[in-house]
Design a protein around this motif. Structure first.
Motif, PDB file in Angstrom:
ATOM      1  N   ALA A 263       0.844  -1.197   0.000  1.00 43.87           N
ATOM      2  CA  ALA A 263       0.000   0.000   0.000  1.00 43.87           C
ATOM      3  C   ALA A 263       0.877   1.245   0.000  1.00 43.87           C
TER       4      ALA A 263
ATOM      5  N   GLU B 168       3.976   1.445  -1.011  1.00 47.46           N
ATOM      6  CA  GLU B 168       4.680   1.558  -2.292  1.00 47.46           C
ATOM      7  C   GLU B 168       3.756   2.087  -3.387  1.00 47.46           C
TER       8      GLU B 168
ATOM      9  N   ASP C  17      -5.688   1.658   0.250  1.00 47.68           N
ATOM     10  CA  ASP C  17      -4.788   2.798   0.068  1.00 47.68           C
ATOM     11  C   ASP C  17      -5.335   3.708  -1.007  1.00 47.68           C
TER      12      ASP C  17
ATOM     13  N   CYS D 280      -1.733   4.188  -6.505  1.00 44.48           N
ATOM     14  CA  CYS D 280      -1.843   4.176  -7.965  1.00 44.48           C
ATOM     15  C   CYS D 280      -2.913   3.228  -8.511  1.00 44.48           C
ATOM     16  N   GLY D 281      -3.345   2.248  -7.703  1.00 47.78           N
ATOM     17  CA  GLY D 281      -4.334   1.300  -8.199  1.00 47.78           C
ATOM     18  C   GLY D 281      -3.745   0.350  -9.234  1.00 47.78           C
TER      19      GLY D 281
ATOM     20  N   PHE E 150       5.502 -12.060 -10.143  1.00 47.86           N
ATOM     21  CA  PHE E 150       4.867 -10.976 -10.900  1.00 47.86           C
ATOM     22  C   PHE E 150       5.060  -9.672 -10.140  1.00 47.86           C
TER      23      PHE E 150
ATOM     24  N   THR F 166       5.411  -5.199 -10.850  1.00 51.83           N
ATOM     25  CA  THR F 166       5.509  -4.055 -11.756  1.00 51.83           C
ATOM     26  C   THR F 166       6.526  -3.048 -11.227  1.00 51.83           C
ATOM     27  N   LYS F 167       7.258  -3.476 -10.171  1.00 51.13           N
ATOM     28  CA  LYS F 167       8.201  -2.540  -9.554  1.00 51.13           C
ATOM     29  C   LYS F 167       9.624  -2.816 -10.018  1.00 51.13           C
TER      30      LYS F 167
ATOM     31  N   GLY G  14      11.085  -4.948  -7.342  1.00 48.38           N
ATOM     32  CA  GLY G  14      10.177  -5.922  -6.705  1.00 48.38           C
ATOM     33  C   GLY G  14      10.545  -7.350  -7.058  1.00 48.38           C
TER      34      GLY G  14
ATOM     35  N   GLY H   3       8.185  -9.688  -6.444  1.00 51.91           N
ATOM     36  CA  GLY H   3       6.893 -10.288  -6.758  1.00 51.91           C
ATOM     37  C   GLY H   3       6.554 -11.461  -5.858  1.00 51.91           C
ATOM     38  N   LEU H   4       7.088 -11.453  -4.655  1.00 51.34           N
ATOM     39  CA  LEU H   4       6.847 -12.581  -3.753  1.00 51.34           C
ATOM     40  C   LEU H   4       5.874 -12.240  -2.634  1.00 51.34           C
ATOM     41  N   GLY H   5       5.671 -10.942  -2.413  1.00 54.11           N
ATOM     42  CA  GLY H   5       4.846 -10.524  -1.280  1.00 54.11           C
ATOM     43  C   GLY H   5       3.449 -11.125  -1.290  1.00 54.11           C
ATOM     44  N   LEU H   6       2.739 -10.948  -2.400  1.00 58.96           N
ATOM     45  CA  LEU H   6       1.355 -11.412  -2.447  1.00 58.96           C
ATOM     46  C   LEU H   6       1.267 -12.926  -2.612  1.00 58.96           C
TER      47      LEU H   6
HETATM   48  N1  LIG Z   1      -1.765  -1.808  -2.929  1.00 62.70           N
HETATM   49  C1  LIG Z   1      -1.385  -1.953  -4.203  1.00 62.70           C
HETATM   50  N2  LIG Z   1      -1.605  -0.975  -5.115  1.00 62.70           N
HETATM   51  C2  LIG Z   1      -1.238  -1.108  -6.397  1.00 62.70           C
HETATM   52  N3  LIG Z   1      -0.636  -2.200  -6.898  1.00 62.70           N
HETATM   53  C3  LIG Z   1      -0.384  -3.222  -6.059  1.00 62.70           C
HETATM   54  C4  LIG Z   1      -0.744  -3.155  -4.672  1.00 62.70           C
HETATM   55  N4  LIG Z   1      -0.374  -4.314  -4.087  1.00 62.70           N
HETATM   56  C5  LIG Z   1       0.184  -5.064  -5.044  1.00 62.70           C
HETATM   57  N5  LIG Z   1       0.190  -4.416  -6.241  1.00 62.70           N
HETATM   58  C6  LIG Z   1       0.691  -4.942  -7.523  1.00 62.70           C
HETATM   59  O1  LIG Z   1       0.923  -6.336  -7.384  1.00 62.70           O
HETATM   60  C7  LIG Z   1       2.265  -6.648  -7.725  1.00 62.70           C
HETATM   61  C8  LIG Z   1       2.717  -7.842  -6.910  1.00 62.70           C
HETATM   62  O2  LIG Z   1       2.809  -7.526  -5.526  1.00 62.70           O
HETATM   63  P1  LIG Z   1       3.814  -8.344  -4.617  1.00 62.70           P
HETATM   64  O3  LIG Z   1       3.710  -7.808  -3.231  1.00 62.70           O
HETATM   65  O4  LIG Z   1       3.559  -9.797  -4.804  1.00 62.70           O
HETATM   66  O5  LIG Z   1       5.217  -8.030  -5.258  1.00 62.70           O
HETATM   67  P2  LIG Z   1       6.094  -6.713  -5.194  1.00 62.70           P
HETATM   68  O6  LIG Z   1       5.538  -5.778  -4.165  1.00 62.70           O
HETATM   69  O7  LIG Z   1       6.199  -6.197  -6.583  1.00 62.70           O
HETATM   70  O8  LIG Z   1       7.512  -7.255  -4.727  1.00 62.70           O
HETATM   71  P3  LIG Z   1       7.891  -7.807  -3.253  1.00 62.70           P
HETATM   72  O9  LIG Z   1       6.627  -7.802  -2.421  1.00 62.70           O
HETATM   73  O10 LIG Z   1       8.403  -9.187  -3.462  1.00 62.70           O
HETATM   74  O11 LIG Z   1       8.909  -6.845  -2.765  1.00 62.70           O
HETATM   75  C9  LIG Z   1       3.022  -5.367  -7.473  1.00 62.70           C
HETATM   76  O12 LIG Z   1       4.219  -5.312  -8.200  1.00 62.70           O
HETATM   77  C10 LIG Z   1       2.015  -4.307  -7.911  1.00 62.70           C
HETATM   78  O13 LIG Z   1       1.995  -4.181  -9.310  1.00 62.70           O
END
Ligand SMILES: Nc1ncnc2c1ncn2[C@@H]1O[C@H](COP(=O)(O)OP(=O)(O)OP(=O)(O)O)[C@@H](O)[C@H]1O
Ligand SMILES: [Mg+2]
Length: 317
Positions: A67, A69, A113, A116-117, A131, A133-134, A137, A139-142
């Protein structure tokens, strides 16, 4: 950050989701961007939920960091709401969760949050490992969030519009009982180690170093980290004047905790060393009988037990 269950250990507790969030307020503050304002709307008297509380805090952390980020360098708000909801078939159908849930009562947490959506075409991919878009990133968080929710028989729902913001709503099955209010609530306010200088955190697992650093920083410590014993000794030699305590993992490549402790003692016979391990206390005590340690902390550690142990070790009230 990855989900961490402590070297395969799965610790089950019952807790109140609102208390769990409250316990994290100071760590959340240091984890988010300076431009983000956190707003809490936490329900009282929630039924308990059951699971690995370290993992559930990990979910909160990952969603809050995302959120933050999403706000980028714009000023914006993040809202954390908890509550209880009765989910019948109709509700579940309308909510359109990403996974199927049984009918019943659920404790939920919503994190939204004003960032940017997301585009609709991205929403379907965000839970895929790698996956992102950063720029930096992983892409492991979610992916971790979804794994943890699944293993707790919970659900998740995402709502987002480009330019407007995102909402993640997470559901956990409610138990019949009320949660015993956690006495840890006040820890964050009551304890400040500010001015008590530097801790050296030694652990081979990056998620532990990241989470541990955040916890320690939220307590007011400066934190140095090392990924194994060899690195730890290097750092310690250089900065021993400012380090007041070493938090030392037992199982590490190159040089394990045991040997690191012996070497540390040659440099400084008195520095407090708190051993951390996924093994239980008894096993560790056996291994360390007669050796000079200041205490033991079981991994995965929570904010409140790390705070408590450090207070003991450093004799801070
Ligand atoms: N709150 C949010 N608002 C906008 N986009 C989001 C949000 N949460 C997740 N995303 C999108 O989902 C993608 C995947 O999220 P995820 O947490 O898995 O990976 P990350 O944040 O890119 O990297 P990491 O969590 O591993 O540092 C993000 O790169 C972003 O594009
Ligand atoms: Mg992320």
């Amino acid at each position: 950050m990855l989900a961490y269950s402590g070297k395969g250990r799965f610790m089950v507790y019952r807790a109140d989701l609102s208390s769990l969030v409250k316990e994290m307020t100071s760590i959340l503050e240091v984890s988010i961007s300076k431009n983000a304002v956190l707003n809490y709307n936490l329900a009282n008297d929630l039924p308990a939920i059951e699971g690995d509380m370290t993992q559930i805090q990990q979910i909160i952390m990952n969603l809050i960091i995302n959120a933050s980020e999403a706000l980028g360098d714009k000023i914006g708000a993040i809202y954390i709401t908890t509550g209880l909801v009765e989910c019948d078939r109709k509700y579940l159908h309308n909510e359109n969760l990403l996974n199927d849930l049984k009918e019943g009562r659920y404790v939920y947490m919503e994190i939204s949050d004003t960032g940017c959506g997301m585009k609709e075409s991205d929403i379907s991919k965000i839970f895929d490992p790698f996956f992102s878009t950063k720029f930096t990133g992983r892409g492991l968080g979610l992916a971790a969030v979804q794994g943890i929710i699944r293993s707790h028989k919970g659900g998740i729902k995402v709502y987002s519009e480009p330019g407007k913001g995102s909402t993640f709503k997470v559901y956990f099955p409610a138990l019949e009982t009320r949660a015993v209010p956690a006495p840890v609530e006040e820890v964050a306010e009551e304890t400040s180690f500010k001015g008590h200088s530097t801790i050296l955190l030694v652990d081979d697992e990056e998620p532990i170093r990241e989470l541990g650093s955040l916890i320690l920083a939220s307590m007011g410590f400066k934190v140095l980290t090392a990924a194994d014993g060899v690195e730890a000794l290097e750092v310690f030699r250089k900065q021993k004047n400012e380090i007041i305590c070493v938090l030392l993992d037992l199982t590490m490549p190159r040089m394990d905790g045991d040997e690191t402790l012996q070497q540390l003692r040659l440099i400084d016979a008195k520095i407090p060393v708190l051993i951390s391990s996924g093994y239980n206390e008894q096993e560790v005590v056996q291994r360390f009988t007669g050796k000079d340690t200041s205490g033991f902390i079981q991994k995965p550690y929570t904010i409140s037990n790390l705070t408590g142990k450090l207070k003991e070790v450093l004799k801070i009230k």
